[in-house]
Scaffold this motif. Sequence first.
Motif, PDB file in Angstrom:
ATOM      1  N   SER A  48      25.418  24.909   8.435  1.00  0.00           N
ATOM      2  CA  SER A  48      24.269  24.916   7.944  1.00  0.00           C
ATOM      3  C   SER A  48      24.113  23.915   6.586  1.00  0.00           C
ATOM      4  CB  SER A  48      23.596  26.171   7.498  1.00  0.00           C
ATOM      5  OG  SER A  48      24.608  26.744   6.362  1.00  0.00           O
ATOM      6  N   SER A  49      25.267  23.153   6.245  1.00  0.00           N
ATOM      7  CA  SER A  49      25.480  22.374   4.930  1.00  0.00           C
ATOM      8  C   SER A  49      25.487  23.211   3.890  1.00  0.00           C
ATOM      9  CB  SER A  49      24.229  21.683   5.023  1.00  0.00           C
ATOM     10  OG  SER A  49      24.359  20.708   6.269  1.00  0.00           O
ATOM     11  N   GLY A  50      25.904  24.650   4.072  1.00  0.00           N
ATOM     12  CA  GLY A  50      25.747  25.468   2.734  1.00  0.00           C
ATOM     13  C   GLY A  50      27.364  25.264   2.254  1.00  0.00           C
ATOM     14  N   ASN A  51      28.147  24.953   3.037  1.00  0.00           N
ATOM     15  CA  ASN A  51      29.339  24.828   2.298  1.00  0.00           C
ATOM     16  C   ASN A  51      30.264  23.348   2.581  1.00  0.00           C
ATOM     17  OD1 ASN A  51      29.855  27.522   1.226  1.00  0.00           O
ATOM     18  ND2 ASN A  51      30.634  28.234   3.331  1.00  0.00           N
ATOM     19  N   VAL A  52      30.751  22.749   1.664  1.00  0.00           N
ATOM     20  CA  VAL A  52      31.255  21.453   1.684  1.00  0.00           C
ATOM     21  C   VAL A  52      32.513  21.544   0.971  1.00  0.00           C
ATOM     22  CG1 VAL A  52      29.205  20.265   2.122  1.00  0.00           C
ATOM     23  CG2 VAL A  52      30.031  20.554  -0.301  1.00  0.00           C
ATOM     24  N   TYR A  53      33.433  20.899   1.415  1.00  0.00           N
ATOM     25  CA  TYR A  53      34.835  20.902   1.025  1.00  0.00           C
ATOM     26  C   TYR A  53      34.999  19.283   0.917  1.00  0.00           C
ATOM     27  CZ  TYR A  53      39.673  20.161   1.117  1.00  0.00           C
ATOM     28  OH  TYR A  53      41.074  19.646   0.782  1.00  0.00           O
ATOM     29  N   TYR A  54      35.690  18.954  -0.211  1.00  0.00           N
ATOM     30  CA  TYR A  54      36.287  17.679  -0.500  1.00  0.00           C
ATOM     31  C   TYR A  54      37.777  17.731  -0.940  1.00  0.00           C
ATOM     32  CZ  TYR A  54      31.597  16.019  -0.408  1.00  0.00           C
ATOM     33  OH  TYR A  54      30.080  15.755   0.002  1.00  0.00           O
ATOM     34  N   GLY A  55      38.661  16.889  -0.437  1.00  0.00           N
ATOM     35  CA  GLY A  55      39.963  16.515  -1.039  1.00  0.00           C
ATOM     36  C   GLY A  55      40.133  16.396  -2.312  1.00  0.00           C
ATOM     37  N   ASP A  56      41.172  16.562  -3.073  1.00  0.00           N
ATOM     38  CA  ASP A  56      41.327  16.262  -4.508  1.00  0.00           C
ATOM     39  C   ASP A  56      41.143  14.754  -4.666  1.00  0.00           C
ATOM     40  OD1 ASP A  56      43.419  19.029  -5.545  1.00  0.00           O
ATOM     41  OD2 ASP A  56      41.297  18.814  -5.555  1.00  0.00           O
ATOM     42  N   SER A  57      41.831  13.986  -3.761  1.00  0.00           N
ATOM     43  CA  SER A  57      41.738  12.691  -4.027  1.00  0.00           C
ATOM     44  C   SER A  57      40.497  11.779  -3.675  1.00  0.00           C
ATOM     45  CB  SER A  57      42.832  12.014  -2.918  1.00  0.00           C
ATOM     46  OG  SER A  57      42.497  12.215  -1.582  1.00  0.00           O
ATOM     47  N   VAL A  58      39.682  12.672  -3.010  1.00  0.00           N
ATOM     48  CA  VAL A  58      38.319  11.844  -2.877  1.00  0.00           C
ATOM     49  C   VAL A  58      37.049  12.344  -3.582  1.00  0.00           C
ATOM     50  CG1 VAL A  58      39.248  11.395  -0.401  1.00  0.00           C
ATOM     51  CG2 VAL A  58      37.566  13.393  -0.607  1.00  0.00           C
ATOM     52  N   LYS A  59      37.372  13.672  -4.280  1.00  0.00           N
ATOM     53  CA  LYS A  59      36.191  14.135  -5.182  1.00  0.00           C
ATOM     54  C   LYS A  59      35.652  13.037  -6.062  1.00  0.00           C
ATOM     55  CE  LYS A  59      37.757  18.694  -4.912  1.00  0.00           C
ATOM     56  NZ  LYS A  59      38.224  19.829  -5.855  1.00  0.00           N
ATOM     57  N   GLY A  60      34.108  12.954  -5.747  1.00  0.00           N
ATOM     58  CA  GLY A  60      33.240  12.173  -6.768  1.00  0.00           C
ATOM     59  C   GLY A  60      33.121  10.961  -6.038  1.00  0.00           C
ATOM     60  N   ARG A  61      33.778  10.410  -4.903  1.00  0.00           N
ATOM     61  CA  ARG A  61      33.557   9.090  -4.262  1.00  0.00           C
ATOM     62  C   ARG A  61      33.187   9.286  -2.862  1.00  0.00           C
ATOM     63  NH1 ARG A  61      37.282   6.114  -2.870  1.00  0.00           N
ATOM     64  NH2 ARG A  61      39.168   7.615  -2.903  1.00  0.00           N
ATOM     65  N   PHE A  62      33.502  10.577  -2.133  1.00  0.00           N
ATOM     66  CA  PHE A  62      32.829  10.813  -0.843  1.00  0.00           C
ATOM     67  C   PHE A  62      31.819  11.862  -0.691  1.00  0.00           C
ATOM     68  CE2 PHE A  62      36.970   9.639   1.851  1.00  0.00           C
ATOM     69  CZ  PHE A  62      37.379   8.579   1.062  1.00  0.00           C
ATOM     70  N   THR A  63      30.950  11.671  -0.100  1.00  0.00           N
ATOM     71  CA  THR A  63      29.964  12.504   0.232  1.00  0.00           C
ATOM     72  C   THR A  63      29.677  12.961   1.811  1.00  0.00           C
ATOM     73  OG1 THR A  63      28.783  11.710  -1.795  1.00  0.00           O
ATOM     74  CG2 THR A  63      27.421  13.050  -0.397  1.00  0.00           C
ATOM     75  N   ILE A  64      29.811  14.070   2.130  1.00  0.00           N
ATOM     76  CA  ILE A  64      29.466  14.295   3.529  1.00  0.00           C
ATOM     77  C   ILE A  64      28.176  14.784   3.836  1.00  0.00           C
ATOM     78  CG2 ILE A  64      30.288  16.789   3.250  1.00  0.00           C
ATOM     79  CD1 ILE A  64      31.801  16.286   6.008  1.00  0.00           C
ATOM     80  N   SER A  65      27.676  14.570   4.773  1.00  0.00           N
ATOM     81  CA  SER A  65      26.175  15.300   5.005  1.00  0.00           C
ATOM     82  C   SER A  65      25.986  15.560   6.738  1.00  0.00           C
ATOM     83  CB  SER A  65      25.045  14.405   4.706  1.00  0.00           C
ATOM     84  OG  SER A  65      25.049  13.120   5.218  1.00  0.00           O
ATOM     85  N   ARG A  66      25.045  16.280   7.155  1.00  0.00           N
ATOM     86  CA  ARG A  66      24.851  16.102   8.787  1.00  0.00           C
ATOM     87  C   ARG A  66      23.453  16.075   8.901  1.00  0.00           C
ATOM     88  NH1 ARG A  66      28.109  21.240  10.557  1.00  0.00           N
ATOM     89  NH2 ARG A  66      26.942  21.040  12.598  1.00  0.00           N
ATOM     90  N   ASP A  67      23.185  15.856  10.127  1.00  0.00           N
ATOM     91  CA  ASP A  67      21.917  15.810  10.573  1.00  0.00           C
ATOM     92  C   ASP A  67      21.855  16.374  11.990  1.00  0.00           C
ATOM     93  OD1 ASP A  67      19.342  15.316  11.912  1.00  0.00           O
ATOM     94  OD2 ASP A  67      19.251  13.121  10.912  1.00  0.00           O
ATOM     95  N   ASN A  68      21.478  18.037  12.037  1.00  0.00           N
ATOM     96  CA  ASN A  68      21.771  18.491  13.060  1.00  0.00           C
ATOM     97  C   ASN A  68      20.767  18.166  14.318  1.00  0.00           C
ATOM     98  OD1 ASN A  68      23.523  20.192  11.877  1.00  0.00           O
ATOM     99  ND2 ASN A  68      22.488  22.066  11.694  1.00  0.00           N
ATOM    100  N   ALA A  69      19.536  17.716  13.976  1.00  0.00           N
ATOM    101  CA  ALA A  69      18.516  17.087  14.901  1.00  0.00           C
ATOM    102  C   ALA A  69      19.362  15.799  15.815  1.00  0.00           C
ATOM    103  CB  ALA A  69      17.422  16.564  14.390  1.00  0.00           C
ATOM    104  N   LYS A  70      20.072  15.019  14.940  1.00  0.00           N
ATOM    105  CA  LYS A  70      20.906  13.742  15.663  1.00  0.00           C
ATOM    106  C   LYS A  70      22.387  14.439  16.167  1.00  0.00           C
ATOM    107  CE  LYS A  70      18.244  10.466  13.167  1.00  0.00           C
ATOM    108  NZ  LYS A  70      18.110   9.416  12.006  1.00  0.00           N
ATOM    109  N   THR A  71      22.671  15.323  15.749  1.00  0.00           N
ATOM    110  CA  THR A  71      23.918  15.706  16.252  1.00  0.00           C
ATOM    111  C   THR A  71      25.065  14.926  15.535  1.00  0.00           C
ATOM    112  OG1 THR A  71      24.100  14.940  18.470  1.00  0.00           O
ATOM    113  CG2 THR A  71      23.190  17.238  18.055  1.00  0.00           C
ATOM    114  N   THR A  72      24.919  14.593  14.486  1.00  0.00           N
ATOM    115  CA  THR A  72      25.679  13.474  13.515  1.00  0.00           C
ATOM    116  C   THR A  72      26.121  13.804  12.282  1.00  0.00           C
ATOM    117  OG1 THR A  72      24.532  11.733  14.906  1.00  0.00           O
ATOM    118  CG2 THR A  72      25.860  11.087  12.982  1.00  0.00           C
TER     119      THR A  72
END
Length: 124
Positions: free
Chosen positions: A54-78
């Motif tokens: 549900s996008s409620g939890n996200v995780y980022y590795g230490d080496s990418v925090k602040g530069r990577f952003t993850i998101s999902r579109d369940n309607a597009k299954t992407t």
Amino acid sequence: EVQLVESGGGLVQAGGSLRLSCAASGFTFDDYAIGWFRQAPGKEREGVSCISTSSGNVYYGDSVKGRFTISRDNAKTTVYLHIDKLEPEDTAVYYCAADTSFHKIVEVHVPDYWGQGTQVTVSS
């Protein structure tokens, strides 16, 4: 048939941005956490990010925090991975992966399904 298809990789200059996509099919997308991993030549596979169902939890590795952003579109299954301020050290094959367990992706790195990967190359 379960499929995870990554796209969006390519050759970019340091400091640039990319958006990777992971298009999923063949399973109930809403029930799965989706993660991104990367593997550089000669290095171990590294978990970089994960997003829960549900996008409620996200995780980022230490080496990418602040530069990577993850998101999902369940309607597009992407799922998307937006990468800013690319560094040569980000050069790797990026894989998306799916599992019903956020923990299995983030802590154990053994998700049920893997994509084939997309190459990201960052020039200095």
